[in-house]
Enzyme design. Sequence first.
Site, PDB file in Angstrom:
ATOM      1  N   ASP A 507       0.882  -1.150   0.000  1.00 38.65           N
ATOM      2  CA  ASP A 507       0.000   0.000   0.000  1.00 38.65           C
ATOM      3  C   ASP A 507       0.932   1.215   0.000  1.00 38.65           C
ATOM      4  O   ASP A 507       2.108   1.089   0.326  1.00 38.65           O
ATOM      5  CB  ASP A 507      -0.870  -0.046   1.267  1.00 38.65           C
ATOM      6  CG  ASP A 507      -1.708   1.190   1.421  1.00 38.65           C
ATOM      7  OD1 ASP A 507      -2.314   1.592   0.422  1.00 38.65           O
ATOM      8  OD2 ASP A 507      -1.752   1.743   2.528  1.00 38.65           O
ATOM      9  N   ASP A 696      -7.407  -1.314   4.313  1.00 42.09           N
ATOM     10  CA  ASP A 696      -6.557  -2.415   3.862  1.00 42.09           C
ATOM     11  C   ASP A 696      -6.929  -3.715   4.564  1.00 42.09           C
ATOM     12  O   ASP A 696      -6.481  -4.785   4.150  1.00 42.09           O
ATOM     13  CB  ASP A 696      -5.077  -2.123   4.170  1.00 42.09           C
ATOM     14  CG  ASP A 696      -4.534  -1.033   3.265  1.00 42.09           C
ATOM     15  OD1 ASP A 696      -5.021  -0.942   2.128  1.00 42.09           O
ATOM     16  OD2 ASP A 696      -3.642  -0.296   3.701  1.00 42.09           O
TER      17      ASP A 696
END
Lengths: 804, 53
Positions: A507, A696
């Site tokens: 990420d 996430d």
Amino acid sequence: MSNASACFHCALPVIDDRFTVNINGTAEAVCCPGCKAVAELIRDSGMSRYYDLRDAPEPGVGKPEESAGEWEVFNREDMLDAFATVDGKRAESIVYVGGMYCAACSWLIETTLSALPGVLDAGVNPVTHRLRLNFDRKTIGLGDVLATLAKLGYHPQPLAPESTAAPELLEQRTALKRLLVASLGMMQAMMFAVALYAGEFQGISADMERFLRLVSFFVTTPVVFYSARPFFSGAIRGIRAKHPGMDLPVAIAIGGAYAASVWSTFYDGPAVWFDSVAMFVFFLTVGRFLEMRARHRSIDRSVALSSILPNTVIRIDGDSESTVPANQLVAGDRVRIRAGEPIPADGRLVDGTSSVDEALLSGESQPLPKSPGDRLLAGSINLDREIQMQVNVTGVDTTLGTISRLSERARYTRPGFVRVADRVASYIVVAILVVATFVAIGWSIVAPERAFEITLSVLVVTCPCALALATPAAFAAAGSRLSLLRLLVTNGDAVEAISRATHVVFDKTGTLTRGRPHIVETRPLNDDYSAEQLLAIAAAIESASTHPLARAFESITTDDVAEDVETTVGQGVSGTVGGRRWHLGRAGFVANNAAVDADDERLNVFLGDGESLYAVFILDDEPRHDARETITALSRLGLGVTLLSGDREASVKRIAQELGVHSYAWECSPQEKLERLAALQDDGEVVVMVGDGINDAPVLSGADASIAPAHSALLAQTSADVIMLGEQLMPVVTAVRVARKTLTIVRQNLGWAILYNITALPLAVAGLVPPWLAAIGMSFSSLIVVLNALRLSRMGSTEKVAAA
Amino acid sequence: MSILYFLIPLALVILGGAVWAFFWAVGSGQFDDLDTPAMRIVLDDDSKPAEDP
């Protein structure tokens, strides 16, 4: 950034060479005035050797926090009731010391504190991070000691007396006692056994033989009934659960050999096996002890729930206010929270408006505005101004408490790999019991006098201890190795998945980048002021603000001073600099006649005087200083790297190019991230996901293994298999290396254990292995497995340097 | 050899004393920290606080 040198004290990169400390005649560069102060304090107390002795420092650990005055309240008498046991003028307190990372820290703390007048005794346990402090309460206050610890760069937290006995400490004490009884008992039993063996060859009087057997009985009995108790209780537990573990044959062998020897002792039987029993118990206890130590090391409490919450709070009782320990809050209390302070419990805002940072709980990096009646969550930070709240829920029942309990539980579940090995071992146990029964029947027909001895040997020698230990020992050692490298494994399955990984997905925000904005460009929009002047004005105003965006201006030094600083929730900050009123924040807030592209607004901070715009500061996230190295190292290990971000195209592209990532995607929703992940997995890739935000969390669970930085949203931490402490990314690479090595060791261990059992069984059935040899053989096969696993924890200090 | 009938029980009594002493030491927390003492032995106590910081 990787070319910057590291701070001598805290190892964060040094931006410029403004601060130096003279240690042992060398000028060492440090990163900030705080570290300079700590390093000088350590030097001036004559403790510079701390720097020679400590392990390679984890960047950022030991960096002091500014919290002057916070400790003052602990000097009060009523605080002693809550945090100490008082005996005359002597008081004893237990303090949890956050931020310790090696034995040199405990030396530094003990020596510094012992030098304080009034401190009678200070002892630190580096395993539990607890400081036991004895002090003269007439001479020194608890608050002064805590303040000294804080000055050294640690985060002290006094504990209430009842919560002080750490369970792992009690377990270690019991294990040590069991180990000592077993070792002394074994030595004695062996000594008398030698006399008995010698007697068999040279002749011995019947009285002396009976006497020696009786003495052996006395020294072995405590070994069986005290040291071996865990094996008996484990066996009983296994039978109750209809899942016989390796404790069952061990317990049968110990119990059977002991009972037969006792019978021989009192009824003049043919032989005694007290020495074999004691030796068997001793080696098993050693194995258990080593495994326990490895397990304890992997428990790191630095992410403990309580370290996030404040130590003390201001409680409002009617008209008066008092400072009380946070753990004494109950539902219904009214609490005052100043700007910049953490919220101590779940509850409702009753007075004032402010915005709070809930990043820790939700991953939401933007501050959320709160007005009376809104819900406040423990662990979030009050940003703008003072508020009052009504407490509803405290302690472990808060949202924060629940989330951290979940992650705690995840840490104790056993990996699937180990569960399989356990199940296999339990089938083998049943098989052994069947074989032993046949052996007993067979030999009692052929040679009844040897039947018992041979059955005993079969039971002992084929014990699948090595097989059962092969995997957990390696995982425990890998866990302790990884925690030394600042990686907490919460799910044992992850180690196996990481070792097979072929692809790593990152990420962006908060993972590859620091999740903290910095100024990439200053654009002056007015000719009267230079960029530097405008920057200085903005920095002066922001220095009084607690807003997350204000951190971007932290590194700018300014002589300007802002007066009458005022925060408008959700809009910006205002302040008077040099007699002029300035506004900093959204375009519409700082200037009436501003015409700006709304798209840009999120990233840009404007400076204006209320009428027109003077400057725009373009902020962006900076990559972590070791992000590039990490990605290069991962590619060198043969892993593919992909960057998936919810951020805008320009920002993602810039970072990807800067770091050398060729595969990247922008503006991904969590759903899209999950789809891309699934696509990779469909191509046969084993994917490790590294991410930190709450959005996430589903992606982290969807990946084969997941890693989250410790500062990330708690929900992300809960779904992650591995939590990465500290500010670096390199541990991702280390995790892959250690995981691969672990699987190699597991394979070696399993191979060895199976080979050993296959060779030993026929020999024992044939009656070629006497019980004492069986005990040695079995114990050594287990010890070899444990020692082989322990190689992991010593896997070369070069590894550590590479990671640091 | 009859001296053994006296000496061995005596040895066992001493052994019992040693076990008792160890249990006491563990109980009073002397073995709680198994890592730092190994390091402490190599430390000198002769470094004094700087006279003039």
